[in-house]
Design a protein around this motif. Structure first.
Motif, PDB file in Angstrom:
ATOM      1  N   PRO A   1      28.150  72.602  32.052  1.00 61.53           N
ATOM      2  CA  PRO A   1      27.932  71.327  32.739  1.00 61.53           C
ATOM      3  C   PRO A   1      29.200  70.717  33.336  1.00 61.53           C
ATOM      4  O   PRO A   1      29.648  69.659  32.915  1.00 61.53           O
ATOM      5  CB  PRO A   1      27.367  70.442  31.630  1.00 61.53           C
TER       6      PRO A   1
ATOM      7  N   ILE B   1      30.342  63.081  26.027  1.00 66.43           N
ATOM      8  CA  ILE B   1      31.365  64.126  25.901  1.00 66.43           C
ATOM      9  C   ILE B   1      30.857  65.431  26.509  1.00 66.43           C
ATOM     10  O   ILE B   1      31.192  66.517  26.063  1.00 66.43           O
ATOM     11  CB  ILE B   1      31.798  64.303  24.418  1.00 66.43           C
TER      12      ILE B   1
ATOM     13  N   ARG C   1      39.966  63.623  32.631  1.00 65.54           N
ATOM     14  CA  ARG C   1      39.125  64.267  33.656  1.00 65.54           C
ATOM     15  C   ARG C   1      38.548  63.267  34.655  1.00 65.54           C
ATOM     16  O   ARG C   1      37.895  63.661  35.614  1.00 65.54           O
ATOM     17  CB  ARG C   1      37.976  65.022  32.986  1.00 65.54           C
TER      18      ARG C   1
ATOM     19  N   VAL D   1      31.090  68.905  40.550  1.00 67.55           N
ATOM     20  CA  VAL D   1      30.313  67.946  41.337  1.00 67.55           C
ATOM     21  C   VAL D   1      29.142  68.673  41.993  1.00 67.55           C
ATOM     22  O   VAL D   1      29.057  69.901  41.956  1.00 67.55           O
ATOM     23  CB  VAL D   1      31.201  67.244  42.395  1.00 67.55           C
TER      24      VAL D   1
HETATM   25  P1  NAP Z   1      33.331  66.156  31.407  1.00 64.67           P
HETATM   26  O1  NAP Z   1      33.966  65.889  32.726  1.00 64.67           O
HETATM   27  O2  NAP Z   1      33.330  67.538  30.891  1.00 64.67           O
HETATM   28  O3  NAP Z   1      34.044  65.172  30.350  1.00 64.67           O
HETATM   29  C1  NAP Z   1      33.729  65.211  28.997  1.00 64.67           C
HETATM   30  C2  NAP Z   1      34.778  64.431  28.257  1.00 64.67           C
HETATM   31  O4  NAP Z   1      34.419  64.389  26.879  1.00 64.67           O
HETATM   32  C3  NAP Z   1      36.171  65.014  28.320  1.00 64.67           C
HETATM   33  O5  NAP Z   1      37.078  63.988  28.574  1.00 64.67           O
HETATM   34  C4  NAP Z   1      36.397  65.570  26.904  1.00 64.67           C
HETATM   35  O6  NAP Z   1      37.719  65.466  26.475  1.00 64.67           O
HETATM   36  C5  NAP Z   1      35.583  64.587  26.101  1.00 64.67           C
HETATM   37  N1  NAP Z   1      35.228  65.133  24.787  1.00 64.67           N
HETATM   38  C6  NAP Z   1      34.619  66.309  24.509  1.00 64.67           C
HETATM   39  N2  NAP Z   1      34.441  66.440  23.176  1.00 64.67           N
HETATM   40  C7  NAP Z   1      34.952  65.309  22.614  1.00 64.67           C
HETATM   41  C8  NAP Z   1      35.092  64.840  21.280  1.00 64.67           C
HETATM   42  N3  NAP Z   1      34.616  65.550  20.253  1.00 64.67           N
HETATM   43  N4  NAP Z   1      35.686  63.640  21.074  1.00 64.67           N
HETATM   44  C9  NAP Z   1      36.148  62.912  22.109  1.00 64.67           C
HETATM   45  N5  NAP Z   1      36.059  63.287  23.403  1.00 64.67           N
HETATM   46  C10 NAP Z   1      35.464  64.486  23.645  1.00 64.67           C
HETATM   47  O7  NAP Z   1      31.771  65.744  31.359  1.00 64.67           O
HETATM   48  P2  NAP Z   1      30.909  64.612  32.068  1.00 64.67           P
HETATM   49  O8  NAP Z   1      31.611  63.321  32.144  1.00 64.67           O
HETATM   50  O9  NAP Z   1      29.601  64.694  31.355  1.00 64.67           O
HETATM   51  O10 NAP Z   1      30.718  65.132  33.560  1.00 64.67           O
HETATM   52  C11 NAP Z   1      30.049  66.374  33.848  1.00 64.67           C
HETATM   53  C12 NAP Z   1      30.437  66.843  35.250  1.00 64.67           C
HETATM   54  O11 NAP Z   1      29.794  66.018  36.231  1.00 64.67           O
HETATM   55  C13 NAP Z   1      31.921  66.751  35.511  1.00 64.67           C
HETATM   56  O12 NAP Z   1      32.347  67.865  36.254  1.00 64.67           O
HETATM   57  C14 NAP Z   1      32.047  65.484  36.308  1.00 64.67           C
HETATM   58  O13 NAP Z   1      33.182  65.425  37.160  1.00 64.67           O
HETATM   59  C15 NAP Z   1      30.767  65.522  37.128  1.00 64.67           C
HETATM   60  N6  NAP Z   1      30.429  64.157  37.560  1.00 64.67           N
HETATM   61  C16 NAP Z   1      30.923  63.742  38.746  1.00 64.67           C
HETATM   62  C17 NAP Z   1      30.688  62.454  39.170  1.00 64.67           C
HETATM   63  C18 NAP Z   1      31.256  61.986  40.476  1.00 64.67           C
HETATM   64  O14 NAP Z   1      31.838  62.789  41.184  1.00 64.67           O
HETATM   65  N7  NAP Z   1      31.138  60.724  40.804  1.00 64.67           N
HETATM   66  C19 NAP Z   1      29.938  61.577  38.381  1.00 64.67           C
HETATM   67  C20 NAP Z   1      29.446  62.033  37.159  1.00 64.67           C
HETATM   68  C21 NAP Z   1      29.713  63.336  36.757  1.00 64.67           C
HETATM   69  P3  NAP Z   1      38.811  66.600  26.777  1.00 64.67           P
HETATM   70  O15 NAP Z   1      39.175  66.388  28.221  1.00 64.67           O
HETATM   71  O16 NAP Z   1      39.882  66.257  25.819  1.00 64.67           O
HETATM   72  O17 NAP Z   1      38.147  67.923  26.509  1.00 64.67           O
END
Ligand code: NAP
Length: 438
Positions: A348, A308, A202, A351
């Motif tokens: 959650p 995660i 992701r 962007v």
């Molecule tokens: P996320 O994008 O939902 O990523 C969570 C990650 O955790 C995924 O890769 C998921 O793997 C992994 N995961 C979940 N359960 C797991 C487990 N039990 N063991 C190992 N890995 C596990 O969440 P986030 O990083 O908290 O971001 C939240 C949102 O904010 C996202 O939409 C993100 O794009 C956005 N954001 C954007 C920016 C930016 O644009 N600069 C910066 C920060 C955040 P799987 O893929 O295999 O499910």
């Protein structure tokens, strides 16, 4: 005139307020438990992502607009009794985001040195009430951190830790955090643990490319064992950015370490199975994803950070879907005269900009419901009582109060040669905001 209460002054609350007051017959009061507005923009977006943070300028126009009032330092369920907003307003919208953490559920997560993104991100962003300071090394030592998860928050954390004081001195990161990054939270090696293959992550491309830029200045970026796991199919790489991401990982996989002072190592197709250590974290064991009984490698670490995805938190008086970590809703409708927007509505992901459409959808539905309601109820007395009551229970911070904090942080920034330094002490923030000018 219809009166709407919004709980949460983050981007979703602000976008909802902006959509509401496009209608000249609507006024909005926005409540937030913090004395400061902007929620995730101020305390979630990485401090070196200055362009994303600058959206506060747009949100400020909304909070400072006619027919919008800001009440910071007011907590729903504590300072405002459950139900009181419904008595005082025609509709109530909750935009409280997702600030909780999710755990892996493996052995060793209770050891010192195990953190979640919900501890670390608010800490380096200077949140006055949340966050845990990282204490993982002795001054003068460098430490190794494993971050679990393949989302952009993992990349943010890795970048901030690897940049350290030198790379963050021109940001609003509080001086106390910069000092920690130089002493007991000083990191020179980060492992990012990804359960999927490299073609299926992701992470977004611009965020990965930031490490390419950092690698021009003393950072080795590599792939553990040069192993990208299975070759992607043409369908996996149909999206041009997926192809570019794969090309980047492939390039990193062939890179020879240069002996740089800092190292970033991606591990693909592996899942954490246990954390070990005597009292504190010292090893993370990984297994091949899908073969959880066979350990494949153990890495020596001083801390593990689980990133995660965030978890939403229940709102007093409302139903909560624990599985999806959201308030159950249909297009944002969550009960009688009750609405939700943002991460607490849809989970959650997405962007900052995604919240504009999300809040817009909820507000459209809310305004339709208001105009379809049979009769106007005069709630002005209940509203006056509620606001008078607040002044006896807490010290609400209005928009002028926030502007006093804003000015104080800008002045503090000049002492450190940057545009702003965040003030992190909650009491101090309230004092500055509520100080009566002479
Ligand atoms: P996320 O994008 O939902 O990523 C969570 C990650 O955790 C995924 O890769 C998921 O793997 C992994 N995961 C979940 N359960 C797991 C487990 N039990 N063991 C190992 N890995 C596990 O969440 P986030 O990083 O908290 O971001 C939240 C949102 O904010 C996202 O939409 C993100 O794009 C956005 N954001 C954007 C920016 C930016 O644009 N600069 C910066 C920060 C955040 P799987 O893929 O295999 O499910």
């Amino acid at each position: 005139m219809s009166h709407i209460a919004i709980v949460g002054a983050g981007p979703s609350g602000a976008f909802a307020a902006a959509a509401a007051v496009k209608n000249p017959d609507v006024s909005v009061d926005v409540f937030d438990r913090l004395p400061t507005p902007f929620g995730l923009i101020r305390y979630g977006v990485a401090p070196d992502h200055v362009k994303i943070k600058s959206v506060t300028r747009v949100l400020s126009k909304t909070f400072g607009a006619e027919r919008v009032r800001f009440f910071g330092n007011v907590e729903y369920g504590r300072d405002i009794p459950v139900g009181a907003l419904h008595e005082a307003y025609d509709a109530v919208l909750f935009a409280t985001g997702s600030t909780g953490s999710r755990a892996l559920g493996i052995a060793g997560e209770d050891l010192i040195g195990n953190y979640s993104a919900a501890d670390i991100v608010p800490w380096y962003n200077g949140h006055p009430l949340r966050g845990s300071e990282m204490r993982i090394s002795e001054p003068g030592e460098k430490s190794t951190v494993a971050i679990v998860g393949a989302g952009n928050v993992s990349l943010d954390i890795a970048r901030i830790l690897l940049k350290g004081r030198a790379g963050l001195s021109d940001t609003d990161v509080p001086e106390s955090v910069l000092a920690a990054l130089d002493s007991h939270a000083s990191v020179d090696e980060v492992h990012i643990i990804v359960r999927r293959g490299a073609a299926d992550v992701r992470f977004t491309l611009p965020e990965l490319q930031e490490f390419d830029r950092m690698s021009e200045e003393d950072l080795d970026v590599t792939i553990y064992d040069a192993d990208l796991r299975s070759e992607p199919t043409a369908a996996d790489l149909a999206d041009p950015t997926a192809q570019q991401r794969w090309d980047l990982f492939s390039r990193w996989a062939t890179r020879k370490p240069t002996g740089a002072d800092r190292r970033l190592i991606f591990h693909f197709g592996v899942t954490p199975s246990r954390i070990d250590g005597v009292n504190r974290v010292s090893e993370l064991t990984l297994t091949q994803s899908g073969h959880e009984l066979a350990p494949t490698r153990t890495i020596r670490v001083d801390a593990v950070i689980t990133s995660i995805g965030y978890a939403g938190e229940p709102i007093p008086g409302l139903e909560f879907d624990h599985e999806r970590s959201v308030i159950p809703n249909e297009l944002g409708r969550a009960g009688n005269r009750t609405y939700v927007a943002g991460w607490i509505k849809r989970g959650p992901t997405g962007v900052v900009g995604a919240n504009k459409a999300c809040a817009g959808e909820t507000m459209r539905v809310l305004l339709e419901d208001l105009s379809a309601a049979d009769q106007d109820v005069d709630r002005s007395d209940a509203r006056k009582r509620l606001l008078a009551d607040l002044r006896t229970k807490c010290s609400p911070v209005d928009w002028e109060g926030w502007q006093r904090i804003d000015d104080a942080e800008v002045v503090l920034g000049t002492e450190f040669g940057c545009n702003r330094k965040k003030i992190t002490d909650h009491r101090r923030l309230v004092e500055i905001a509520t100080a009566v000018s002479a």
